[in-house]
Scaffold this active site. Sequence first.
Site: not given
Ligand SMILES: NC(=O)C1=CN([C@@H]2O[C@H](COP(=O)(O)OP(=O)(O)OC[C@H]3O[C@@H](n4cnc5c(N)ncnc54)[C@H](OP(=O)(O)O)[C@@H]3O)[C@@H](O)[C@H]2O)C=CC1
Ligand SMILES: C[C@H]1O[C@H](OP(=O)(O)OP(=O)(O)OC[C@H]2O[C@@H](n3cnc4c(=O)[nH]c(N)nc43)[C@H](O)[C@@H]2O)[C@@H](O)[C@@H](O)C1=O
Length: 320
Positions: A118-120, A147, A151, A190
């Site tokens: 992830s970009s974090c 986190y 990563k 998010h």
């Molecule tokens: N969403 C985003 O904005 C971003 C995501 N990513 C990366 O992309 C990848 C996927 O993220 P995303 O699809 O958003 O996440 P989700 O939470 O939507 O999906 C994650 C999946 O992993 C499964 N999972 C979690 N824990 C376990 C476990 N212990 N055993 C088996 N399966 C498990 C979950 O199943 P269940 O829900 O049943 O636990 C779910 O199906 C991650 O590596 C994340 O870091 C990177 C940047 C941004």
């Molecule tokens: C993908 C990335 O996601 C996470 O980082 P983040 O970019 O900060 O993610 P976010 O989507 O939760 O927030 C973005 C911005 O948005 C604002 N904001 C407003 N209102 C709401 C709100 O209602 N919910 C949330 N969540 N944020 C809100 C919030 O205050 C912040 O300024 C990481 O922890 C990290 O895990 C990671 O990799």
Amino acid sequence: MAALSSNSFLPYKSAKVFVAGHRGLVGAAIVRKLTQLGFTNLVLRSHAELDLARQSDVEAFFVSEKPEFVIVAAAKVGGIHANNTYPADFIAINLQIQTNVIDSAYRNGTKKLLFLGSSCIYPKFAPQPIPEDALLTGPLEPTNEWYAIAKIAGIKMCQAYRIQYKWDAISGMPTNLYGPYDNFHPENSHVLPALMRRFHEAKVKGAKEVVVWGTGSPLREFLHVDDLADAVVFMMEKYSGLEHLNVGSGKEVTIKELAELMKEVVGFEGDLVWDSTKPDGTPRKLMDSSKLASLGWTPKVSLKDGLADTYKWYLENVNL
Ligand SMILES: NC(=O)C1=CN([C@@H]2O[C@H](COP(=O)(O)OP(=O)(O)OC[C@H]3O[C@@H](n4cnc5c(N)ncnc54)[C@H](OP(=O)(O)O)[C@@H]3O)[C@@H](O)[C@H]2O)C=CC1
Ligand SMILES: C[C@H]1O[C@H](OP(=O)(O)OP(=O)(O)OC[C@H]2O[C@@H](n3cnc4c(=O)[nH]c(N)nc43)[C@H](O)[C@@H]2O)[C@@H](O)[C@@H](O)C1=O
């Protein structure tokens, strides 16, 4: 950039491909993409069927299935509040999942593995746009450092296995993602799905205001998950290198601009109220994705189209 010769992926449609986390936002999009491309032998396990944090279960799964290709999209994932509230889960579960999957894949003959970070991972005040080599050059954003450390360990584990075992493990670092099958939890999600749900519920109830967290000034780069899935397939086919690759849209918006756009897409007519007791997080994290672009990959979905598409999916699938 290339270190090992790439294991050809795309032409081999009967290859056994394990998509870990296939029910999540990213995993589901990768499965849709591979299915569209004609892949016929996907290996899929839900969390209930296989807990990837349990080492012995993961080892037994790999011994029995021996997938040829592995894409690691399973992780403990959440927004700023979840990351800040459950630091132990975010570091421990992610280290467990990725360590188990990467090591078992290597030991059971997987040809190529792609790990998603992830970009974090980058320092809070990294140069913008953030190049890959900004990794480990400064302190992390405190709300998600647990986190991020997990990563970073995943990237390093792929690199270490690549160096020691000459094994084709690569890493991609996506920017903030959104799309179908996102997590729409009111607190733990998010920003984009959180606001979609909040604006929608406010519209339905005829509320006059919607609360948005923070100051609205942070900048974020958003990528539709279908573009990410396309990039994942592209990297599986074209990339074989030690360095992780950024995957972004190249376009950033302030949270205030995102909220205004969401308001328009959902059709909410009231006001925005800013809750500055909530954290802003990183002020800006636009990634430099020029390395991936130079290999030939570009994103296709604009934020406006992506939001409309995701809201349509939300209305049909979540808001039942
Ligand atoms: N969403 C985003 O904005 C971003 C995501 N990513 C990366 O992309 C990848 C996927 O993220 P995303 O699809 O958003 O996440 P989700 O939470 O939507 O999906 C994650 C999946 O992993 C499964 N999972 C979690 N824990 C376990 C476990 N212990 N055993 C088996 N399966 C498990 C979950 O199943 P269940 O829900 O049943 O636990 C779910 O199906 C991650 O590596 C994340 O870091 C990177 C940047 C941004
Ligand atoms: C993908 C990335 O996601 C996470 O980082 P983040 O970019 O900060 O993610 P976010 O989507 O939760 O927030 C973005 C911005 O948005 C604002 N904001 C407003 N209102 C709401 C709100 O209602 N919910 C949330 N969540 N944020 C809100 C919030 O205050 C912040 O300024 C990481 O922890 C990290 O895990 C990671 O990799």
